[in-house]
Scaffold this motif. Structure first.
Motif, mmCIF file in Angstrom:
data_model
loop_
_atom_site.group_PDB
_atom_site.id
_atom_site.type_symbol
_atom_site.label_atom_id
_atom_site.label_comp_id
_atom_site.label_asym_id
_atom_site.label_seq_id
_atom_site.Cartn_x
_atom_site.Cartn_y
_atom_site.Cartn_z
ATOM 1 N N VAL A 15 35.007 8.797 33.970
ATOM 2 C CA VAL A 15 35.352 10.178 34.307
ATOM 3 C C VAL A 15 34.832 10.491 35.703
ATOM 4 O O VAL A 15 33.639 10.329 35.977
ATOM 5 C CB VAL A 15 34.752 11.157 33.276
ATOM 6 N N ALA A 16 35.720 10.902 36.594
ATOM 7 C CA ALA A 16 35.323 11.321 37.936
ATOM 8 C C ALA A 16 34.869 12.772 37.893
ATOM 9 O O ALA A 16 35.511 13.615 37.262
ATOM 10 C CB ALA A 16 36.492 11.166 38.908
ATOM 11 N N VAL A 17 33.754 13.059 38.569
ATOM 12 C CA VAL A 17 33.204 14.418 38.637
ATOM 13 C C VAL A 17 33.169 14.835 40.098
ATOM 14 O O VAL A 17 32.515 14.189 40.923
ATOM 15 C CB VAL A 17 31.795 14.482 38.024
ATOM 16 N N VAL A 18 33.867 15.916 40.410
ATOM 17 C CA VAL A 18 33.951 16.435 41.776
ATOM 18 C C VAL A 18 33.372 17.843 41.809
ATOM 19 O O VAL A 18 33.768 18.695 41.005
ATOM 20 C CB VAL A 18 35.412 16.472 42.269
ATOM 21 N N VAL A 19 32.442 18.087 42.735
ATOM 22 C CA VAL A 19 31.887 19.425 42.930
ATOM 23 C C VAL A 19 32.455 19.977 44.227
ATOM 24 O O VAL A 19 32.425 19.309 45.271
ATOM 25 C CB VAL A 19 30.350 19.394 42.984
ATOM 26 N N THR A 20 32.968 21.220 44.175
ATOM 27 C CA THR A 20 33.641 21.778 45.346
ATOM 28 C C THR A 20 33.200 23.211 45.609
ATOM 29 O O THR A 20 32.817 23.938 44.698
ATOM 30 C CB THR A 20 35.174 21.736 45.167
ATOM 31 N N PHE A 21 33.260 23.580 46.907
ATOM 32 C CA PHE A 21 33.011 24.964 47.303
ATOM 33 C C PHE A 21 33.702 25.232 48.633
ATOM 34 O O PHE A 21 33.324 24.685 49.669
ATOM 35 C CB PHE A 21 31.515 25.255 47.433
ATOM 36 N N ASN A 22 34.741 26.053 48.577
ATOM 37 C CA ASN A 22 35.419 26.555 49.782
ATOM 38 C C ASN A 22 35.879 25.466 50.750
ATOM 39 O O ASN A 22 35.788 25.617 51.970
ATOM 40 C CB ASN A 22 34.513 27.549 50.516
ATOM 41 N N ARG A 23 36.397 24.365 50.186
ATOM 42 C CA ARG A 23 36.992 23.321 51.034
ATOM 43 C C ARG A 23 38.281 22.846 50.374
ATOM 44 O O ARG A 23 38.428 21.689 49.996
ATOM 45 C CB ARG A 23 35.997 22.164 51.246
ATOM 46 N N LEU A 24 39.212 23.779 50.245
ATOM 47 C CA LEU A 24 40.421 23.529 49.469
ATOM 48 C C LEU A 24 41.214 22.348 50.003
ATOM 49 O O LEU A 24 41.661 21.493 49.228
ATOM 50 C CB LEU A 24 41.290 24.787 49.432
ATOM 51 N N ALA A 25 41.430 22.285 51.308
ATOM 52 C CA ALA A 25 42.241 21.191 51.857
ATOM 53 C C ALA A 25 41.619 19.837 51.558
ATOM 54 O O ALA A 25 42.321 18.877 51.197
ATOM 55 C CB ALA A 25 42.429 21.380 53.364
ATOM 56 N N LEU A 26 40.294 19.744 51.684
ATOM 57 C CA LEU A 26 39.615 18.481 51.392
ATOM 58 C C LEU A 26 39.662 18.173 49.899
ATOM 59 O O LEU A 26 39.834 17.009 49.498
ATOM 60 C CB LEU A 26 38.170 18.538 51.886
#
Length: 321
Positions: A15-26
């Motif tokens: 399972v891949a886990v991605v954490v994101t904040f305000n970098r929609l294009a990336l």
């Protein structure tokens, strides 16, 4: 180390886990890449209450809170939007717990601004027998250079270029070294033994703490030189000081500096003892007195370190929007 026979699919659930904040294009770029990786069974996205339309995109693209297949088939993408920004530490704390809830045998952890080579996961899976292992993390602007300098085990040598890592490797591995949360794999067994990342750290030092905790528990750690993960280079690391004899992790961001000063002091105290922690205090005093004089930064450093020692992990919140 034993390796699975070539061409035999890995039976473990990944399972891949991605954490994101305000970098929609990336994030869009990364999710598209992850959906091209056949070894990934599921993709979990932890959105740290982004305000740039990330939540709307995740909903419109078919990502779901729980267990509903995405339209058109392919690797399922599930998303959770946190109620407030809890930083990378809070995101990986929740994301790793979620991955285990979803039955992961291996969790593949990464921030939103990095991107794995298409064969990165396959190269990692060829190396069995580790608990916490990952790729070489390369500067996206110049893949011949490491994004984060590596201190080689058994000495004080620090390497900055991929060619140096290749020379130092043994059988394609640099053991006891890994750059956490940048395309790393962690086993369910290790997480069940050592717990989750320290969510209260917010940013900066949560990854190092998790690595040091894993090592203390006897985890088998390695960097697989043939596996590559690209990440934007940063200028926040390694500002020379003391006449070039050492470096300091200076950042123009008060938020980053506050968390770094607080969390690094605690990591050094807890894992290497007070002499190392006090040496870090001395470096901070030197840097902001002589290298880049700043009374404001000295005060901020003292406040951060004092809060950490008192167990107060709320001080960084005043720097958040």
């Amino acid at each position: 180390m034993t390796e699975p026979p070539t061409g035999v699919p890995d039976a473990r659930r990944i399972v891949a886990v991605v954490v994101t904040f305000n970098r929609l294009a990336l994030l869009q770029r990364l999710v598209a890449r992850l959906r091209e990786v056949p070894e990934v069974d599921e993709i979990l996205v932890l959105d740290n209450a982004s305000t740039d339309g990330t939540g709307d995109w995740l909903a419109s693209s078919g990502s779901t809170p729980e267990g509903v297949a995405t339209p058109g088939g392919g690797t399922r993408v599930l998303a959770r939007t946190l109620t407030h920004n809890r930083g990378g530490a809070g995101g990986f704390h929740d994301g790793l717990a979620w991955a285990l809830e979803r039955g992961a045998d291996l969790a593949w952890l990464m921030d939103d601004d990095g991107i794995p080579a298409r064969d990165c996961l396959a190269a990692l899976l060829e190396r069995d027998g580790f608990d916490f292992w990952g790729p070489a993390v390369l500067a996206e602007q110049d893949p011949s250079r490491l994004c984060f300098p590596i201190r080689l085990p058994g000495g004080t040598s620090v390497v900055h270029r991929m060619a140096e890592v290749e020379l130092a490797a043994r059988d394609g591995l640099v053991e006891d070294v890994v750059i956490p949360f940048n395309g790393v794999l962690v086993t369910r067994d290790l997480v069940e033994r050592i717990g989750l990342p320290r969510e209260e750290f917010f940013i900066w030092g949560d990854d190092v703490e998790y690595l040091w905790r894993a090592r203390r528990a006897g985890a088998r750690v390695a960097t697989v030189v043939g596996a590559h993960f690209l990440h934007p280079a940063t200028d926040d690391l390694g500002t020379p000081m003391m006449f070039g004899r050492t470096t300091y992790n200076h950042s123009p961001s008060d938020l980053k500096h506050y968390c770094m000063a607080r969390n690094n002091l605690l990591n050094l105290r807890d894992y290497h003892g007070w002499p190392h922690a006090l040496a870090f205090v001395a470096k901070t005093l030197w840097f902001y007195t002589l290298t880049r004089p700043s009374v404001a930064r000295l005060r901020l450093s003292a406040a951060a370190m004092g809060s950490g020692l008192r167990g107060d992990f709320t001080g960084h919140e005043r720097f958040l929007p």
